[in-house]
Design a protein around this motif. Structure first.
Motif, PDB file in Angstrom:
ATOM      1  N   GLY A   1       1.822  21.582   8.885  1.00 29.51           N
ATOM      2  CA  GLY A   1       2.409  21.131   9.999  1.00 29.51           C
ATOM      3  C   GLY A   1       2.032  19.282   9.775  1.00 29.51           C
ATOM      4  O   GLY A   1       1.905  18.776  10.915  1.00 29.51           O
ATOM      5  N   ILE A   2       2.364  18.830   8.823  1.00 31.57           N
ATOM      6  CA  ILE A   2       2.550  17.695   8.262  1.00 31.57           C
ATOM      7  C   ILE A   2       4.338  17.337   8.876  1.00 31.57           C
ATOM      8  O   ILE A   2       5.045  17.914   8.398  1.00 31.57           O
ATOM      9  CB  ILE A   2       2.559  17.217   7.600  1.00 31.57           C
ATOM     10  N   GLU A   3       4.682  16.325   9.904  1.00 34.19           N
ATOM     11  CA  GLU A   3       5.964  16.259  10.290  1.00 34.19           C
ATOM     12  C   GLU A   3       6.203  14.722   9.974  1.00 34.19           C
ATOM     13  O   GLU A   3       7.507  14.550   9.990  1.00 34.19           O
ATOM     14  CB  GLU A   3       5.566  16.545  11.645  1.00 34.19           C
ATOM     15  N   GLY A   4       5.356  13.767   9.621  1.00 27.93           N
ATOM     16  CA  GLY A   4       6.040  12.361   8.871  1.00 27.93           C
ATOM     17  C   GLY A   4       6.549  12.407   7.486  1.00 27.93           C
ATOM     18  O   GLY A   4       7.193  13.806   7.139  1.00 27.93           O
ATOM     19  N   PRO A   5       6.877  11.407   6.617  1.00 27.03           N
ATOM     20  CA  PRO A   5       7.585  10.794   5.554  1.00 27.03           C
ATOM     21  C   PRO A   5       7.105  12.132   4.912  1.00 27.03           C
ATOM     22  O   PRO A   5       5.565  12.493   4.597  1.00 27.03           O
ATOM     23  CB  PRO A   5       8.033  10.131   5.622  1.00 27.03           C
ATOM     24  N   GLN A   6       7.983  12.706   3.893  1.00 25.82           N
ATOM     25  CA  GLN A   6       7.516  13.730   2.820  1.00 25.82           C
ATOM     26  C   GLN A   6       8.074  12.819   1.260  1.00 25.82           C
ATOM     27  O   GLN A   6       8.975  12.419   1.453  1.00 25.82           O
ATOM     28  CB  GLN A   6       7.692  14.694   2.595  1.00 25.82           C
TER      29      GLN A   6
ATOM     30  N   VAL B   1      10.150  20.501   9.803  1.00 22.35           N
ATOM     31  CA  VAL B   1       9.061  20.529  10.177  1.00 22.35           C
ATOM     32  C   VAL B   1       8.551  20.669  12.039  1.00 22.35           C
ATOM     33  O   VAL B   1       8.650  20.431  12.035  1.00 22.35           O
ATOM     34  CB  VAL B   1       7.196  20.369   9.689  1.00 22.35           C
ATOM     35  N   ARG B   2       8.704  22.486  12.245  1.00 23.24           N
ATOM     36  CA  ARG B   2       7.989  22.247  13.487  1.00 23.24           C
ATOM     37  C   ARG B   2       9.302  21.738  14.659  1.00 23.24           C
ATOM     38  O   ARG B   2       9.488  22.822  16.039  1.00 23.24           O
ATOM     39  CB  ARG B   2       6.894  21.649  13.528  1.00 23.24           C
TER      40      ARG B   2
ATOM     41  N   PRO C   1      -3.071  17.372  12.024  1.00 24.97           N
ATOM     42  CA  PRO C   1      -2.165  17.144  11.552  1.00 24.97           C
ATOM     43  C   PRO C   1      -1.316  17.374  13.034  1.00 24.97           C
ATOM     44  O   PRO C   1       0.032  16.493  13.215  1.00 24.97           O
ATOM     45  CB  PRO C   1      -1.176  18.498  10.718  1.00 24.97           C
TER      46      PRO C   1
ATOM     47  N   ALA D   1       3.694  19.915   3.497  1.00 28.04           N
ATOM     48  CA  ALA D   1       3.995  19.967   4.899  1.00 28.04           C
ATOM     49  C   ALA D   1       4.261  20.771   6.249  1.00 28.04           C
ATOM     50  O   ALA D   1       3.347  20.952   6.731  1.00 28.04           O
ATOM     51  CB  ALA D   1       4.955  18.865   4.624  1.00 28.04           C
TER      52      ALA D   1
ATOM     53  N   GLN E   1       6.203   2.391   7.815  1.00 22.10           N
ATOM     54  CA  GLN E   1       6.633   4.076   8.240  1.00 22.10           C
ATOM     55  C   GLN E   1       5.998   4.909   8.847  1.00 22.10           C
ATOM     56  O   GLN E   1       6.174   6.153   8.509  1.00 22.10           O
ATOM     57  CB  GLN E   1       7.283   3.995   6.740  1.00 22.10           C
TER      58      GLN E   1
END
Lengths: 405, 360
Positions: free
Chosen positions: A146-151, B242-243, A90, A142, A176
């Motif tokens: 360590g998931i940074e994309g859309p939630q 996040v991060r 991720p 997330a 997206q």
């Protein structure tokens, strides 16, 4: 990033923690082997209830800190397995990875503590109730992975897993995200146990979908997540593709908060919408993974809806409900059933409806009884229905050359 | 991510309807007063009995949040009665954003279980403990058979609902979507907020009263304008913390929403920020706004009038701007000075930020 309604979306990773086992392999072997996840309630004293059986996740060791709720812990484990099986890290630079998780009760274990402490406003875990709402499952996953994309957190009750997969499909189609970890998570909740008991929807022993003598559902818990990915992205990185996600459909009964529309209109509409979104015809469907809770009303109405969509072909369409073994994992149910659909496409074997002895004449369907059926199919529909009249159906398609058998 | 906004509805502690809402926003005075639940604190609460707000049967089993939601939709439909014609409502989708829409019902269920024994807990109370019950009840009351969805992401819930609605429209899953933002004040939410604040409600730095309200917007697919429109969603974006932390997430969400809308920061005439409840979150949002827009773009915070409305905030913020701008041409003279041109609405949370750019 490419986008468009025809952008092909595939599945490249699966992960689950269920009453049948804490990995996809254990889950699938138990489904095909007819091993039930049901057992006596041990998490609390069930003596005051009418029923005492449910489907618990067993031997689960959380990978994450204890302050996270159980649903997030289950989802985290399922997510890790899905990403690992897909070969995705991720935190890779530039990875557009999103996460979409459905649930029914949210982090119920915090809410359930209100029962013990509601007489004492100071002792009640009010802050935890607010901070561990349904969205904390997604945000915890997330953050933990360590998931940074859309939630997205989609509390669509017992259709939530399919809602989450559907949103993931739209995200990828609309550019997206390239990849989305999508599915559902549900931790066991005494509130749900009490509520379904009072609705007289629970079976005292076994769950027997579509059986003449069915007595209701068994509650369960778990998490199931799959990695959806654009086909072009999967091909570029040389991923192993398991199946396609062809489309999905939503509808609302707008009839009753807990009961289905008496003529199955909403249930039929969401299947038709899924077929339209997939540019497919009812004749193309080779297997239908039913919502099949094992309650009198659900199974009868679902059968009626299937007949509305498939006409005379409904009697020849193989169908089953895996809830006979998994119990009703509520927010995770349709996601786990989605994994079963993907594996059925991959392996050319359809999971059975266990505990099935006498077909209910009001459910005139080709219910696969007790033993898996070897049959290679190209398109599978996965039904789910929920409180609030929230209906969702996802269409999965076979990926050529993926056969494992 | 584009869509037409063709109608709105709102219920709030100052009343019901677009004109009353516009007046309250322009006046800018807080609607908070001594809470009916806890008189020692300030809260922007509705009347105790909300049922007179909804002229429909079947309210007896609804939670307070569900009645609020129904009242906002009824207000919207009063302006656009064609919306409830059989063929139209059969296709109309509903997306509800709520942070705590089920919390009070859950507590009530537990209290009933404790009082009567778990075996005899009321089965009528159970469905309302499930988060999507607001959307389900609203669909039943108004016969909305299109896609029905609930999203929850704390204070970002309202704007997230707007984005999910636009996604449904773009995908062609419905020709129109009612987007609803709704949250209620309850003993449960007050106690939870008490615990989170770690301090007194009347501490000046924390003096943001909780509020309850519901706002509804009717979104229609981009393309030729509908017969009537009150605004246009030009773009939107969401970014996770996040991060990267909240401040950078808000800044990225603002910049991404502008890019999606195809407008520059200089073209934005007004900012609507979600505010400062949550300590560092509000500060992070203000820092991000400063980085993206500088200090000159006029800004407002709905909290000043409605208190902290959580999941309703994003929808109400869009509704507030549209109400003021659409009422300005009438007898509503104070609004004449309200900025014209596109505005940006921001909702920040510990998990990240969601922003939308809208124009009239």
């Amino acid at each position: 990033m490419q986008s468009g309604p025809n952008r092909s979306v595939v599945i490249t990773g699966l992960g689950c923690v269920t009453p049948l086992g804490n990995s996809v392999l254990e889950f699938w072997n138990a489904l095909l082997g007819g091993r039930s996840g049901a057992g006596p309630v041990k998490s609390f004293d069930s003596s005051c209830y009418r029923t005492h059986v449910w489907c618990e996740v067993k031997d689960f060791t959380p990978h994450v800190q204890r302050t996270r709720g159980r649903a997030a812990q289950l989802a985290m484990a399922a997510g890790k397995e899905a990403l690992l099986s897909a070969g995705i890290e991720p935190e890779s630079e530039g990875l557009m990875l999103g996460v979409s998780i459905g649930t029914t009760m949210g982090e119920a274990n915090f809410l359930d503590r209100l029962t013990d402490t509601s007489h004492d406003p100071v002792a009640a875990p009010w802050a935890e109730v607010l901070t561990h709402s349904a969205y904390s499952i997604t945000s915890d996953v997330a953050e933990g992975l360590g998931i940074e994309g859309p939630q997205a957190s989609l509390p669509a009750a017992c259709s939530a897993g399919n809602y989450a997969v559907g949103l993931a499909l739209d995200w990828i189609r609309q550019g997206q995200s390239d990849l989305v970890l999508a599915g559902g998570a549900e931790a066991f909740s005494e509130s749900a146990f009490a509520g379904f008991n009072r609705l007289s929807a629970m079976s005292p022993d076994r769950c027997r979908p579509f059986d003449r003598d069915r007595q209701g559902l068994l509650l369960g818990e778990g998490a199931a997540l799959m990695l959806l990915e654009s086909e072009d992205h999967a091909r570029r990185r040389g991923a192993q593709i398991l199946a396609r996600v062809l489309g999905y459909g939503l509808s609302c009964d707008a009839h009753h908060i807990t009961g289905p529309h008496p003529e199955g209109n909403g249930a039929a509409a969401c299947m038709r919408n899924a077929l339209n979104d997939s540019h497919a015809d009812a004749m193309d469907v080779g297997y239908l993974c039913c919502h099949g809770t094992g309650t009198q009303q659900n199974d009868r109405i679902e059968a009626m809806a299937i007949h509305k969509v498939f006409g005379e072909g409904a009697r020849r369409l193989p169908v089953s409900s895996i809830k006979a073994l998994t119990g009703h994992m509520m927010g995770a149910a349709s996601a786990a059933e989605g994994i079963a659909c993907v594996l059925a496409l991959r392996d050319g074997v359809l999971p059975p409806t266990c505990n099935h002895e006498n077909l209910d004449p009001e459910c005139p369907l080709d219910v696969i009884p007790n033993q898996p059926r070897e049959l290679r199919v190209r398109l599978i529909l996965n039904n789910s229905y929920a409180f609030g009249g929230n209906n969702a159906c996802v269409a999965f398609g076979a990926w050529p050359g993926v056969a494992q058998k | 991510m584009r869509a037409w906004i063709s109608a709105m509805g709102v219920v709030f502690p100052g009343g019901k309807g677009r004109q009353a809402f516009a007046r309250a926003i322009v006046r800018g005075e807080s609607l908070a007063k001594a809470s009916r639940l806890r008189p020692e604190i300030l809260a922007a609460e509705m009347e105790e009995n909300l049922k007179p707000l909804v002229e429909r049967r079947g309210l007896a089993v609804l939670s307070r949040g569900a009645i609020l939601a129904a009242a906002a939709i009824e207000d919207l439909a009063a302006a656009e009665p064609w919306l409830l014609e059989e063929q139209v409502r059969a296709e109309c989708a509903l997306v509800v954003g709520t942070a705590f829409g089920h919390i009070a019902s859950r507590a009530e269920f537990h209290q009933d279980a404790r009082r009567n024994g778990a075996r005899w807990v009321s089965p009528i109370l159970f469905p309302n403990t499930i988060i999507n019950s607001l959307a389900g009840h609203a669909a039943i009351l108004f016969g909305l058979s299109g896609p029905n969805s609930t999203v929850t992401s704390g204070r970002r819930s309202g704007l997230e609902a707007v984005i999910r609605a636009a996604t449904l429209l773009t995908a062609g899953r419905a020709p129109r979507v009612i987007v609803l933002g709704c949250d209620e004040v309850s003993q449960t939410s007050l106690r939870g907020l008490d615990s989170l604040r770690e301090g007194a409600w009347d501490a000046p730095e924390l003096a943001i009263p909780p509020g309850e309200a519901a706002g509804a917007l009717l979104l229609e697919a981009a393309g030729p304008p509908p017969a009537r429109s009150i605004g246009r969603l030009l773009g939107a974006a969401e970014r996770s913390s996040v991060r990267k932390g909240v401040s950078r997430a808000v800044e990225e969400a603002m910049r991404a929403a502008l890019a999606d809308a195809g407008v520059t920061a200089n073209e934005i005439t007004h900012l609507s920020l979600s505010g400062r409840y949550g300590g560092g979150i509000g500060q992070a949002e203000a820092e991000a706004a400063l980085a993206v827009f500088g200090g000159k773009t006029p800004r407002m915070c709905l909290q000043q009038v409605l208190g902290e409305t959580f999941g309703a905030q994003g929808v109400l913020a869009i509704a507030a701007e549209l109400a003021v701008r659409n009422e300005a041409a009438s007898e509503f003279s104070p609004a004449a000075h309200w900025p014209e041109g596109p505005f940006l609405v921001s909702s920040a949370e510990t998990t990240g930020a969601t922003c939308a750019v809208v124009s009239v």
